[in-house]
Design a protein around this motif. Structure first.
Motif, PDB file in Angstrom:
ATOM      1  N   LEU A 120     -43.199  44.210  24.044  1.00 32.70           N
ATOM      2  CA  LEU A 120     -43.339  43.425  25.266  1.00 32.70           C
ATOM      3  C   LEU A 120     -44.673  42.695  25.260  1.00 32.70           C
ATOM      4  O   LEU A 120     -45.613  43.085  24.564  1.00 32.70           O
ATOM      5  CB  LEU A 120     -43.214  44.316  26.503  1.00 32.70           C
ATOM      6  N   PRO A 121     -44.769  41.605  26.049  1.00 33.10           N
ATOM      7  CA  PRO A 121     -46.034  40.871  26.121  1.00 33.10           C
ATOM      8  C   PRO A 121     -47.157  41.752  26.661  1.00 33.10           C
ATOM      9  O   PRO A 121     -46.928  42.638  27.492  1.00 33.10           O
ATOM     10  CB  PRO A 121     -45.724  39.718  27.083  1.00 33.10           C
ATOM     11  N   GLY A 122     -48.380  41.477  26.208  1.00 32.70           N
ATOM     12  CA  GLY A 122     -49.513  42.257  26.662  1.00 32.70           C
ATOM     13  C   GLY A 122     -49.659  42.261  28.172  1.00 32.70           C
ATOM     14  O   GLY A 122     -49.977  43.297  28.773  1.00 32.70           O
ATOM     15  N   ALA A 123     -49.431  41.115  28.804  1.00 29.70           N
ATOM     16  CA  ALA A 123     -49.568  41.046  30.262  1.00 29.70           C
ATOM     17  C   ALA A 123     -48.553  41.928  30.965  1.00 29.70           C
ATOM     18  O   ALA A 123     -48.851  42.533  32.005  1.00 29.70           O
ATOM     19  CB  ALA A 123     -49.419  39.596  30.736  1.00 29.70           C
ATOM     20  N   VAL A 124     -47.355  42.030  30.410  1.00 29.23           N
ATOM     21  CA  VAL A 124     -46.335  42.898  31.002  1.00 29.23           C
ATOM     22  C   VAL A 124     -46.745  44.358  30.828  1.00 29.23           C
ATOM     23  O   VAL A 124     -46.609  45.173  31.745  1.00 29.23           O
ATOM     24  CB  VAL A 124     -44.960  42.630  30.371  1.00 29.23           C
ATOM     25  N   ALA A 125     -47.242  44.694  29.645  1.00 26.07           N
ATOM     26  CA  ALA A 125     -47.688  46.064  29.409  1.00 26.07           C
ATOM     27  C   ALA A 125     -48.795  46.459  30.378  1.00 26.07           C
ATOM     28  O   ALA A 125     -48.823  47.591  30.884  1.00 26.07           O
ATOM     29  CB  ALA A 125     -48.165  46.225  27.968  1.00 26.07           C
TER      30      ALA A 125
END
Length: 206
Positions: A120-125
């Protein structure tokens, strides 16, 4: 603002998780040994298991921020029951602090990473990390009879993430941890986030 490719509120970018990790660490420090077998709002998790889960997720999201992918980031949380290590009173606050520090690096919020075996994208994580800390902080406080006021910025990020997740899965009621529990629109933001997570904010664990 919401990223339409991920459904995630982009205001979570560069969120300082330090205030919320310190709140969770204080809650954990106040847990008495005799409370470790008490129930929590997570039916399958007594207090000790919840603390083990918090320790594991803190390590996983620390490493997700660092893009240090391996056993901590690749294992789904449902693969095994979290176990509370004998040294958890030292380990949990240490790993929580490392998590907060890792997410202070702007690079943590960019590119792709992995948590719970999911890419998953870093921002989502980062948004998921905020959600886990806020909701499980509520679980722990409710189970051990402690007052709980989450960090406002982390709560905003958690609520935005949960609201987007609920909107994406209306067939199940949308809750990450169970069907959404309806909560009045004028209820406190924490109650609304708890309801979106699949918990009844008025319920006690016993």
């Amino acid at each position: 603002m919401t990223d339409t490719t991920t459904g995630t509120d982009t205001t979570a970018h560069l969120l300082d998780l330090g205030p919320q990790t310190r709140i969770v660490a204080r809650l954990a420090a106040a847990v008495r040994d005799e409370q470790l077998t008490d129930g929590t709002p997570c039916p399958a998790y007594p207090v000790g298991t919840l603390l083990g889960h918090l320790t594991g997720l803190a390590a996983a999201f620390r490493d997700a921020a660092r893009k240090d992918l391996g056993a901590t980031t690749d294992t789904p949380p449902t693969d095994s029951e979290p176990r509370l290590a004998p040294g958890w009173r030292t380990e949990l606050p240490r790993v929580l602090g490392e998590l907060a520090e890792a997410w202070r690096d702007p690079a943590a919020w960019t590119g792709m990473t992995r948590a719970g075996g999911v890419d998953l994208p870093g921002a989502v994580a980062g948004a998921v990390a905020a959600d886990e800390l806020v909701i499980h902080g509520w679980d722990l406080a409710r189970a051990t009879g402690q007052e709980y006021t989450p960090d406002p910025a982390a709560l905003e990020a958690a609520h935005a993430f949960l609201r987007a997740a609920a909107a994406e899965d209306p067939s199940r009621g949308g809750g990450i941890f169970g069907p959404v529990v309806p909560v009045p629109e004028d209820a406190p933001l924490l109650d609304r986030a708890v309801g979106l997570s699949g918990r009844d904010p008025g319920r006690t664990p016993r």
